[in-house]
Scaffold this active site. Sequence first.
Site, PDB file in Angstrom:
ATOM      1  N   GLY A  56       0.841  -1.186   0.000  1.00 14.41           N
ATOM      2  CA  GLY A  56       0.000   0.000   0.000  1.00 14.41           C
ATOM      3  C   GLY A  56       0.875   1.235   0.000  1.00 14.41           C
ATOM      4  O   GLY A  56       2.036   1.173   0.425  1.00 14.41           O
ATOM      5  N   GLN A  61       3.299   9.912   1.034  1.00 19.02           N
ATOM      6  CA  GLN A  61       4.553   9.159   1.093  1.00 19.02           C
ATOM      7  C   GLN A  61       5.438   9.413  -0.126  1.00 19.02           C
ATOM      8  O   GLN A  61       6.588   8.978  -0.157  1.00 19.02           O
ATOM      9  CB  GLN A  61       4.281   7.663   1.236  1.00 19.02           C
ATOM     10  CG  GLN A  61       3.709   7.292   2.592  1.00 19.02           C
ATOM     11  CD  GLN A  61       3.515   5.810   2.702  1.00 19.02           C
ATOM     12  OE1 GLN A  61       2.481   5.274   2.310  1.00 19.02           O
ATOM     13  NE2 GLN A  61       4.526   5.139   3.212  1.00 19.02           N
ATOM     14  N   CYS A 104       6.367  -0.124   7.053  1.00 18.54           N
ATOM     15  CA  CYS A 104       5.953   1.039   6.275  1.00 18.54           C
ATOM     16  C   CYS A 104       7.072   1.397   5.312  1.00 18.54           C
ATOM     17  O   CYS A 104       8.249   1.367   5.692  1.00 18.54           O
ATOM     18  CB  CYS A 104       5.671   2.205   7.225  1.00 18.54           C
ATOM     19  SG  CYS A 104       5.157   3.726   6.409  1.00 18.54           S
ATOM     20  N   LEU A 105       6.706   1.751   4.100  1.00 21.03           N
ATOM     21  CA  LEU A 105       7.714   2.139   3.120  1.00 21.03           C
ATOM     22  C   LEU A 105       8.433   3.428   3.519  1.00 21.03           C
ATOM     23  O   LEU A 105       9.527   3.700   3.033  1.00 21.03           O
ATOM     24  CB  LEU A 105       7.079   2.282   1.732  1.00 21.03           C
ATOM     25  CG  LEU A 105       6.526   0.985   1.140  1.00 21.03           C
ATOM     26  CD1 LEU A 105       5.851   1.251  -0.203  1.00 21.03           C
ATOM     27  CD2 LEU A 105       7.604  -0.074   1.019  1.00 21.03           C
ATOM     28  N   HIS A 146      -3.882   1.351   7.961  1.00 21.23           N
ATOM     29  CA  HIS A 146      -2.557   1.965   7.865  1.00 21.23           C
ATOM     30  C   HIS A 146      -2.559   3.116   6.852  1.00 21.23           C
ATOM     31  O   HIS A 146      -2.068   4.210   7.141  1.00 21.23           O
ATOM     32  CB  HIS A 146      -1.552   0.874   7.450  1.00 21.23           C
ATOM     33  CG  HIS A 146      -0.148   1.325   7.284  1.00 21.23           C
ATOM     34  ND1 HIS A 146       0.844   0.991   8.171  1.00 21.23           N
ATOM     35  CD2 HIS A 146       0.451   2.061   6.308  1.00 21.23           C
ATOM     36  CE1 HIS A 146       1.991   1.506   7.758  1.00 21.23           C
ATOM     37  NE2 HIS A 146       1.779   2.158   6.620  1.00 21.23           N
ATOM     38  N   GLU A 147      -3.126   2.870   5.666  1.00 17.47           N
ATOM     39  CA  GLU A 147      -3.127   3.909   4.622  1.00 17.47           C
ATOM     40  C   GLU A 147      -4.040   5.072   4.997  1.00 17.47           C
ATOM     41  O   GLU A 147      -3.696   6.235   4.747  1.00 17.47           O
ATOM     42  CB  GLU A 147      -3.514   3.316   3.266  1.00 17.47           C
ATOM     43  CG  GLU A 147      -2.569   2.235   2.758  1.00 17.47           C
ATOM     44  CD  GLU A 147      -1.094   2.598   2.784  1.00 17.47           C
ATOM     45  OE1 GLU A 147      -0.745   3.782   2.595  1.00 17.47           O
ATOM     46  OE2 GLU A 147      -0.267   1.696   2.995  1.00 17.47           O
ATOM     47  N   HIS A 150      -2.145   7.323   7.286  1.00 19.39           N
ATOM     48  CA  HIS A 150      -1.201   8.206   6.590  1.00 19.39           C
ATOM     49  C   HIS A 150      -1.878   9.505   6.166  1.00 19.39           C
ATOM     50  O   HIS A 150      -1.315  10.590   6.329  1.00 19.39           O
ATOM     51  CB  HIS A 150      -0.630   7.524   5.346  1.00 19.39           C
ATOM     52  CG  HIS A 150       0.609   6.733   5.603  1.00 19.39           C
ATOM     53  ND1 HIS A 150       1.747   7.274   6.154  1.00 19.39           N
ATOM     54  CD2 HIS A 150       0.882   5.435   5.381  1.00 19.39           C
ATOM     55  CE1 HIS A 150       2.669   6.343   6.261  1.00 19.39           C
ATOM     56  NE2 HIS A 150       2.174   5.209   5.794  1.00 19.39           N
TER      57      HIS A 150
END
Length: 181
Positions: A56, A61, A104-105, A146-147, A150
């Site tokens: 995701g 991000q 997380c990226l 999670h997304e 963000h």
Amino acid sequence: MRQSPLPGTHGRVRPLTLHGDPALHTPCAEVTDFGPELARLVEDLFATMYAAQGVGLAANQIGVPLRVFVYDCPDDEDVRHVGHVINPRLTEADGVVIRGPEGCLSLPGLEAGTERYDHAVVEGLTATGDPVTVHGTGFFARCLQHECDHLEGRIYADHLSGWRRRKLMRQVAKASWRRVG
């Protein structure tokens, strides 16, 4: 047979915003223009997510402060879910709370046991402005929560406390991506 191209095949990979950047702690703005730039953003998000081997990715991000995220994520039954949501709202997060590994990226290579509900529903729009409702269970529910976090200016580390948070912050401080060469 697939009728449309794979998402991200026409996108460009953009640099990831990493932990410590204020953009990750700033709520994102609603999307109001559903034109070709939004379609390009969605393609770029997919391309960047795939290049980083994520499941995701939210627009902030990659430095774009808009309420957009993409996903290509399995649930606990290994059913693959692929899509995007514009102006998402987490309308349900319920069921059993499970502490599971979450990464997380924007914190590459790190993860921590984070509590999330095992069921989530997100409502929003597609890039063409059509309504969409996404239901997730298990790992996919974790991804949706999670997304959405963000886009509200939160990261998974914000859900941690005590020794879990201290351990993750020590790992962040030592991470190679934190060192500017």
